[in-house]
Design a protein around this motif. Structure first.
Motif, PDB file in Angstrom:
ATOM      1  N   VAL A  51     -28.374  19.517 -23.881  1.00 21.40           N
ATOM      2  CA  VAL A  51     -28.913  20.517 -22.959  1.00 21.40           C
ATOM      3  C   VAL A  51     -30.358  20.711 -23.376  1.00 21.40           C
ATOM      4  O   VAL A  51     -30.636  21.081 -24.521  1.00 21.40           O
ATOM      5  CB  VAL A  51     -28.117  21.833 -23.015  1.00 21.40           C
ATOM      6  N   ASP A  52     -31.289  20.375 -22.471  1.00 20.93           N
ATOM      7  CA  ASP A  52     -32.715  20.435 -22.822  1.00 20.93           C
ATOM      8  C   ASP A  52     -33.544  20.768 -21.595  1.00 20.93           C
ATOM      9  O   ASP A  52     -33.044  20.729 -20.463  1.00 20.93           O
ATOM     10  CB  ASP A  52     -33.167  19.084 -23.416  1.00 20.93           C
ATOM     11  N   LEU A  53     -34.813  21.078 -21.858  1.00 23.90           N
ATOM     12  CA  LEU A  53     -35.760  21.353 -20.788  1.00 23.90           C
ATOM     13  C   LEU A  53     -36.299  20.038 -20.254  1.00 23.90           C
ATOM     14  O   LEU A  53     -36.556  19.111 -21.013  1.00 23.90           O
ATOM     15  CB  LEU A  53     -36.915  22.198 -21.321  1.00 23.90           C
ATOM     16  N   VAL A  54     -36.474  19.980 -18.950  1.00 25.37           N
ATOM     17  CA  VAL A  54     -37.016  18.791 -18.302  1.00 25.37           C
ATOM     18  C   VAL A  54     -38.132  19.245 -17.374  1.00 25.37           C
ATOM     19  O   VAL A  54     -37.938  20.186 -16.591  1.00 25.37           O
ATOM     20  CB  VAL A  54     -35.928  18.056 -17.479  1.00 25.37           C
ATOM     21  N   SER A  55     -39.296  18.608 -17.480  1.00 22.85           N
ATOM     22  CA  SER A  55     -40.308  18.893 -16.453  1.00 22.85           C
ATOM     23  C   SER A  55     -40.615  17.641 -15.643  1.00 22.85           C
ATOM     24  O   SER A  55     -40.170  17.536 -14.506  1.00 22.85           O
ATOM     25  CB  SER A  55     -41.543  19.593 -17.020  1.00 22.85           C
ATOM     26  N   THR A  56     -41.311  16.658 -16.206  1.00 19.20           N
ATOM     27  CA  THR A  56     -41.563  15.436 -15.417  1.00 19.20           C
ATOM     28  C   THR A  56     -40.361  14.489 -15.411  1.00 19.20           C
ATOM     29  O   THR A  56     -40.242  13.644 -14.526  1.00 19.20           O
ATOM     30  CB  THR A  56     -42.754  14.646 -15.993  1.00 19.20           C
ATOM     31  N   GLY A  57     -39.501  14.575 -16.416  1.00 18.51           N
ATOM     32  CA  GLY A  57     -38.404  13.617 -16.570  1.00 18.51           C
ATOM     33  C   GLY A  57     -38.811  12.372 -17.362  1.00 18.51           C
ATOM     34  O   GLY A  57     -37.990  11.498 -17.630  1.00 18.51           O
ATOM     35  N   ASN A  58     -40.081  12.298 -17.779  1.00 16.83           N
ATOM     36  CA  ASN A  58     -40.566  11.106 -18.498  1.00 16.83           C
ATOM     37  C   ASN A  58     -39.853  10.902 -19.834  1.00 16.83           C
ATOM     38  O   ASN A  58     -39.546   9.770 -20.212  1.00 16.83           O
ATOM     39  CB  ASN A  58     -42.077  11.203 -18.742  1.00 16.83           C
ATOM     40  N   THR A  59     -39.595  11.996 -20.553  1.00 18.14           N
ATOM     41  CA  THR A  59     -38.960  11.869 -21.869  1.00 18.14           C
ATOM     42  C   THR A  59     -37.536  11.340 -21.716  1.00 18.14           C
ATOM     43  O   THR A  59     -37.099  10.469 -22.482  1.00 18.14           O
ATOM     44  CB  THR A  59     -38.959  13.224 -22.601  1.00 18.14           C
TER      45      THR A  59
END
Ligand code: PRT
Ligand code: MG
Length: 214
Positions: free
Chosen positions: A160-168
């Motif tokens: 469970v993590d934060l996602v902004s661009t999805g690049n990681t």
């Protein structure tokens, strides 16, 4: 301390707070990315900034070491919010809290009610509530960063993590399979300070409110 102390973390929250501070007539005299100072002055002698870890901001404000601060909803949920007045969603540092798994992992099967799943996360409270609501048994493994590594080396099935661009996620062959909540950062104010220093704090709150972008 008769002035105002504002707790901020470096990085995205500091960057996105600069326009809000400007709207309140506050300009920092140092850049925390360049300076190693943890207490930064401003053009207004009665206003100072303290630079803290993002997850420590609510704690500084709760105990009144800072009168106000800016913290992500993710961080505020884990902290619990005791002693904090939260007058404004600032709509900055936006992202989503998600469940992510290795590409091809059968999450639908692994998350049927009654099944058991191993989840690594920094956001233990939010994750526990999410899986409890779905009726899924969860073994939570607390991590402090780089959650993306955990499923790649067999520490967990999911994260469970934060996602902004999805690049990681993409760079590590993971995919988001469930959105838990939208995240943005909020202004938090020490409840006692708001009573005692209202004439100093309220104008800052009002200026921030006027500068929030929809
Ligand atoms: O870095 P540190 O351990 O000190 O703490 P932190 O990572 O909590 O702080 P910081 O400054 O990175 O984040 C502060 C706040 O910004 C968080 O509490 C969130 O509310 C918010 N925010 C917005 C994010 C992101 N977007 C974000 N993308 N916080 C972290 N990330 C990380 C995410 O954990 C993942 O590792 O960025 C990676 C994913 O980004 P994408 O763009 O590749 O999807
Ligand atoms: Mg970070």
């Amino acid at each position: 301390m008769s002035g105002i102390t504002i707790a901020l973390s470096k990085g995205r929250i500091f960057e996105e707070t600069l326009p809000l501070l400007a709207a309140a007539g506050i300009t920092p005299t140092d850049d925390p990315e360049k300076s190693r100072k943890l207490i930064i002055g401003t053009n207004r002698p009665e206003v100072r900034l303290v630079i803290v870890r993002a997850s420590d901001t609510p704690t500084y404000v709760q105990y009144g070491a800072a009168d106000m601060g800016i913290a992500g909803r993710d961080v505020l949920i884990e902290h619990g919010g005791a002693g904090l007045y939260q007058p404004l969603d600032l709509n900055i540092a936006r992202c989503r809290l998600c469940v992510a798994v290795p590409e091809g992992f059968d999450y639908a099967a692994a998350s049927r009610p009654g099944s058991r799943i191993r989840v690594a996360t920094k956001y233990v409270k939010s994750a526990r509530e999410h899986f409890a609501a779905k009726g899924v048994h969860v073994d939570l493994i607390k991590l402090y960063g780089s959650m993306e590594l955990a499923p790649l080396v067999g520490l967990s099935d999911a994260i469970v993590d934060l996602v902004s661009t999805g690049n990681t996620l993409r760079a590590n062959h993971l995919e988001a399979v469930e959105d838990i909540m939208d995240i943005s950062s909020r202004l938090v104010v020490n409840q006692a300070a708001l009573k005692v220093k209202r004439e100093l704090l309220q104008p800052v709150i009002d200026a921030f409110a006027g500068a929030v972008k929809p």
